[in-house]
Design an enzyme around this catalytic site. Structure first.
Site, mmCIF file in Angstrom:
data_model
loop_
_atom_site.group_PDB
_atom_site.id
_atom_site.type_symbol
_atom_site.label_atom_id
_atom_site.label_comp_id
_atom_site.label_asym_id
_atom_site.label_seq_id
_atom_site.Cartn_x
_atom_site.Cartn_y
_atom_site.Cartn_z
ATOM 1 N N ARG A 150 0.836 -1.270 -0.022
ATOM 2 C CA ARG A 150 0.030 -0.017 -0.090
ATOM 3 C C ARG A 150 0.940 1.145 -0.234
ATOM 4 N NH1 ARG A 150 -2.316 -3.444 4.024
ATOM 5 N NH2 ARG A 150 -4.582 -4.204 3.418
ATOM 6 N N LYS A 174 -2.643 -2.419 7.549
ATOM 7 C CA LYS A 174 -3.879 -1.687 8.434
ATOM 8 C C LYS A 174 -4.339 -2.607 9.609
ATOM 9 C CE LYS A 174 -6.563 -0.429 4.292
ATOM 10 N NZ LYS A 174 -7.864 -0.638 3.473
ATOM 11 N N HIS A 242 -1.733 2.613 -6.093
ATOM 12 C CA HIS A 242 -2.631 1.624 -6.024
ATOM 13 C C HIS A 242 -2.614 0.856 -7.210
ATOM 14 C CE1 HIS A 242 -4.879 -0.014 -2.706
ATOM 15 N NE2 HIS A 242 -6.025 -0.026 -3.548
ATOM 16 N N ARG A 245 -0.056 -1.770 -7.072
ATOM 17 C CA ARG A 245 -0.545 -2.869 -6.111
ATOM 18 C C ARG A 245 -1.254 -3.810 -6.672
ATOM 19 N NH1 ARG A 245 -1.273 -4.334 -0.614
ATOM 20 N NH2 ARG A 245 -3.594 -4.448 0.093
ATOM 21 N N HIS A 268 -4.568 -8.608 3.352
ATOM 22 C CA HIS A 268 -5.982 -8.422 3.334
ATOM 23 C C HIS A 268 -6.408 -9.463 4.388
ATOM 24 C CE1 HIS A 268 -6.616 -7.633 -1.212
ATOM 25 N NE2 HIS A 268 -6.356 -6.525 -0.436
ATOM 26 N N TYR A 277 -9.733 -10.074 -7.495
ATOM 27 C CA TYR A 277 -8.675 -10.269 -8.559
ATOM 28 C C TYR A 277 -8.813 -11.669 -9.461
ATOM 29 C CZ TYR A 277 -6.217 -6.626 -6.138
ATOM 30 O OH TYR A 277 -6.063 -5.472 -5.596
#
Length: 300
Positions: A150, A174, A242, A245, A268, A277
């Site tokens: 990220r 995150k 992004h 990524r 994730h 994806y």
């Protein structure tokens, strides 16, 4: 009860939100805007009192709002405001139950992330290294694409997070979740080139990637530099962090098919986030099929 009376109830509710809940003026304006729209819809349906409202009428509000061009996200806000209003009417003893409780807005369509194909990524990375900042940018591009970071993770990298012997970095993702990631030989090589030049900008700064002023590079600066390199290298699409990524994730999935592995690399929390994806991968396979398979060719 007339439309004026419906409005009076809304005014009482807004007064409650302002005085007792002490919500901000902007929040109150948002509530009023949504509930005024509901009152207008109530007039179209012939609703005379809030007590007449049931789930079917609430659903009709949603349908009419959509026909008027309201998007799914905005409709969700409108229904949320209505649910809060009805909850208040229940608390006042003016409704027995909240008729909007089980009514939800349709989910907004999930847009597939756009990626850069492998040839364009290679073209992007082959930049003119005529100054130290270009070497820094090459290192950032290699790390971003090599590890699928990220943007916040890239700019947050410190020198102490590197293990160039093993070709890995530690990143804080995150939810303050730490993960250790391989970055690839090319990224290691270009980090080493950048470290040789980094002292020209600062010696006592912990950050790996620095601005020309010797401070940690900002996310905005990275976005600007990546976009500029995309233009210089002749890429047709706008290059932003992004997208690199997304490209990392797509290319990894196409090569390995390992959804769980890609999930861990991306950081994730939920597999469903990574599964988007698989749609990109399917689109790629479908286009190959359409171009190559005899049974896919129309009119033959």
């Amino acid at each position: 009860m007339t439309e004026v009376a419906l409005s009076l109830d809304v005014s009482r509710f807004l007064r409650y939100l302002g005085v007792e809940r002490q919500l901000s003026p902007i929040t109150l304006q948002n509530y009023q805007r949504q509930l005024d729209a509901i009152i207008a819809l109530a007039g179209e349906t012939g609703l005379k009192s809030w007590q007449q409202c049931d789930a079917a009428i609430v659903r009709s509000f949603a349908v009419r709002s959509r026909r008027k061009g309201l998007g799914p996200a905005s409709l969700a806000l409108r229904l949320s405001a209505l649910r809060s209003f009805f909850d208040w009417l229940v608390s006042q003893g003016e409704l027995k139950a909240n008729p909007a409780k089980g009514v939800s807005a349709p989910k907004a369509p999930r847009h597939l992330p756009k990626n850069i194909d492998v040839d364009d990524v290679n073209r992007l990375l082959d930049i003119d290294l005529n100054d130290p900042l270009a070497v820094r940018d090459r290192a950032m591009l290699e790390v971003m694409y090599g590890a699928g970071l990220r943007l916040s993770e890239l700019v947050g990298l410190d020198i102490k997070h590197l293990d160039l012997d093993t070709g890995e970095v530690w990143v804080m993702g995150k939810g303050s979740k730490e993960r250790r990631l391989p970055i690839g030989r090319n990224a290691v090589t270009w980090i080493e080139h950048w470290l040789d030049l980094r002292g020209l900008f600062a010696s006592d700064e912990e950050a790996l990637f620095l601005s020309k002023l010797g401070k940690r590079i900002s996310a905005r600066n990275v976005q600007k530099r990546f976009a500029e390199w995309g233009i210089k290298q002749g890429l047709n699409s706008h290059v932003h962090p992004h997208k690199l990524r997304h490209s990392f994730a797509t290319h990894m999935l196409e090569s390995s098919g390992d959804l769980r592995g890609v999930q861990e690399l991306l950081g994730h929390a939920n597999l469903s986030t990574t599964q988007i994806y698989t749609h990109l991968d399917f689109q790629h396979l479908a286009s190959v099929y359409d171009a190559a398979h005899p049974r896919a060719k129309r009119g033959k």
